[in-house]
Design an enzyme around this catalytic site. Structure first.
Site, PDB file in Angstrom:
ATOM      1  N   LYS A  15      44.984  26.655 -40.112  1.00  0.00           N
ATOM      2  CA  LYS A  15      45.686  26.072 -38.956  1.00  0.00           C
ATOM      3  C   LYS A  15      47.182  25.954 -39.172  1.00  0.00           C
ATOM      4  O   LYS A  15      47.957  26.341 -38.312  1.00  0.00           O
ATOM      5  CB  LYS A  15      45.186  24.651 -38.677  1.00  0.00           C
ATOM      6  CG  LYS A  15      43.857  24.527 -38.035  1.00  0.00           C
ATOM      7  CD  LYS A  15      43.627  23.103 -37.517  1.00  0.00           C
ATOM      8  CE  LYS A  15      44.018  22.003 -38.473  1.00  0.00           C
ATOM      9  NZ  LYS A  15      43.100  21.736 -39.567  1.00  0.00           N
TER      10      LYS A  15
ATOM     11  N   ARG B  22      41.504  14.530 -33.149  1.00  0.00           N
ATOM     12  CA  ARG B  22      40.357  14.816 -34.022  1.00  0.00           C
ATOM     13  C   ARG B  22      39.123  14.026 -33.596  1.00  0.00           C
ATOM     14  O   ARG B  22      38.044  14.246 -34.147  1.00  0.00           O
ATOM     15  CB  ARG B  22      40.684  14.389 -35.463  1.00  0.00           C
ATOM     16  CG  ARG B  22      41.617  15.310 -36.200  1.00  0.00           C
ATOM     17  CD  ARG B  22      40.929  16.121 -37.240  1.00  0.00           C
ATOM     18  NE  ARG B  22      41.156  15.918 -38.649  1.00  0.00           N
ATOM     19  CZ  ARG B  22      42.216  16.310 -39.337  1.00  0.00           C
ATOM     20  NH1 ARG B  22      43.268  16.782 -38.740  1.00  0.00           N
ATOM     21  NH2 ARG B  22      42.234  16.206 -40.628  1.00  0.00           N
TER      22      ARG B  22
ATOM     23  N   ARG C 130      43.987  26.613 -52.835  1.00  0.00           N
ATOM     24  CA  ARG C 130      45.252  26.018 -52.380  1.00  0.00           C
ATOM     25  C   ARG C 130      45.536  24.713 -53.130  1.00  0.00           C
ATOM     26  O   ARG C 130      46.668  24.436 -53.506  1.00  0.00           O
ATOM     27  CB  ARG C 130      45.200  25.762 -50.866  1.00  0.00           C
ATOM     28  CG  ARG C 130      46.532  25.365 -50.282  1.00  0.00           C
ATOM     29  CD  ARG C 130      46.507  25.294 -48.775  1.00  0.00           C
ATOM     30  NE  ARG C 130      45.889  24.059 -48.295  1.00  0.00           N
ATOM     31  CZ  ARG C 130      45.746  23.743 -46.998  1.00  0.00           C
ATOM     32  NH1 ARG C 130      46.144  24.587 -46.069  1.00  0.00           N
ATOM     33  NH2 ARG C 130      45.207  22.620 -46.637  1.00  0.00           N
TER      34      ARG C 130
ATOM     35  N   ARG D  82      47.317  19.680 -55.800  1.00  0.00           N
ATOM     36  CA  ARG D  82      46.675  18.545 -55.128  1.00  0.00           C
ATOM     37  C   ARG D  82      45.432  18.177 -55.933  1.00  0.00           C
ATOM     38  O   ARG D  82      44.311  18.592 -55.610  1.00  0.00           O
ATOM     39  CB  ARG D  82      46.269  18.929 -53.703  1.00  0.00           C
ATOM     40  CG  ARG D  82      47.430  19.151 -52.771  1.00  0.00           C
ATOM     41  CD  ARG D  82      46.892  19.104 -51.356  1.00  0.00           C
ATOM     42  NE  ARG D  82      47.727  19.825 -50.414  1.00  0.00           N
ATOM     43  CZ  ARG D  82      47.405  20.007 -49.142  1.00  0.00           C
ATOM     44  NH1 ARG D  82      46.269  19.548 -48.675  1.00  0.00           N
ATOM     45  NH2 ARG D  82      48.217  20.659 -48.340  1.00  0.00           N
TER      46      ARG D  82
ATOM     47  N   ARG E 229      35.327  16.607 -46.160  1.00  0.00           N
ATOM     48  CA  ARG E 229      36.235  16.802 -45.019  1.00  0.00           C
ATOM     49  C   ARG E 229      35.638  17.768 -44.004  1.00  0.00           C
ATOM     50  O   ARG E 229      35.819  17.600 -42.795  1.00  0.00           O
ATOM     51  CB  ARG E 229      37.590  17.351 -45.483  1.00  0.00           C
ATOM     52  CG  ARG E 229      38.466  16.307 -46.127  1.00  0.00           C
ATOM     53  CD  ARG E 229      39.931  16.734 -46.148  1.00  0.00           C
ATOM     54  NE  ARG E 229      40.700  15.792 -46.933  1.00  0.00           N
ATOM     55  CZ  ARG E 229      41.299  16.080 -48.085  1.00  0.00           C
ATOM     56  NH1 ARG E 229      41.244  17.300 -48.570  1.00  0.00           N
ATOM     57  NH2 ARG E 229      41.971  15.164 -48.719  1.00  0.00           N
TER      58      ARG E 229
END
Ligand code: AMP
Length: 200
Positions: A19, A94, A133, A139, A150
């Site tokens: 996205k 959301r 990623r 992260r 998630r």
């Protein structure tokens, strides 16, 4: 639609469906700001703001930030001057509560969402992409368990969001698997087919 009418777009898809990357290119093509609630939260966490402190735990656990907080943030952002040509929202709304809030905010200006770009992706491929990623960007909190959670939160809470927009006839489904360029071309073609011509 004339070239000067504001254009209001949403981009939705599972977390990690690409996205963010597509949002940047799409916003540029339509000459509107890309607004990502996830980015705004991360920026606030990084800068140690009051908001950042409130959402840090929630986002780290892969939970959704309460609607009241998220809606206030969006309402404030949509009142800023750069939104005059329209906007592209990424990661918001959301929940159905957020859809209702956004709808009422836009209705005050006699406006509505023109199109919702839904990126359709394969969950396992997306989890793999997200893990990669997370490693690249350091992260460390993004473990496979959290990433999968998630995806579950997305399916449970946001599928109804897409249903609402589908009932309004504004959802544009796009195959989100492939290179960035391939997906970008598919999105633009799908929006053009809806009469939404890019400006750049
Ligand atoms: P994202 O980068 O869009 O995946 O967002 C990262 C995190 O920020 C999410 O896992 C949520 O904790 C929070 N977040 C972002 N957007 C929203 C939203 N619209 N409603 C609730 N929480 C959100």
């Amino acid at each position: 639609m004339t070239n000067t009418a504001p254009i209001r777009l949403l981009i939705v898809g599972a977390p990690g469906a690409g996205k963010g990357t597509q949002a940047t290119g799409l916003a540029e093509a339509y000459g509107v700001p890309a607004i990502s609630t996830g980015d705004i939260f991360r920026e606030n966490i990084k800068n140690g703001t009051e908001l950042g402190k409130r959402v840090q735990e929630i986002t780290a656990q892969g939970q959704l930030v309460p609607d009241s907080l998220t809606n206030d943030l969006i309402s404030d952002r949509l009142s800023q001057a750069d939104v005059a040509p329209g906007f592209l929202l990424d990661g918001y709304p959301r929940t159905v509560g957020q859809v209702e809030f956004l709808t009422s905010v836009l209705e005050q200006d006699g406006a509505a969402i023109d199109a919702v770009v839904q990126l359709v992706t394969d969950t396992d491929a997306v989890v793999e992409r997200l893990l990669k990623r997370a490693q690249e960007q350091g992260r460390v909190d993004d473990t496979e368990e959290i990433i999968r959670h998630r995806q579950e939160v997305y399916l449970q809470e946001t599928a109804p969001v897409i249903d609402v927009y589908a009932s309004r006839g504004v959802v544009v489904e796009v195959d989100g698997m492939g290179t960035v360029e391939e997906v970008a071309t598919r999105i633009l073609d799908a929006l053009k087919a809806k009469g939404l011509e890019p400006r750049n």
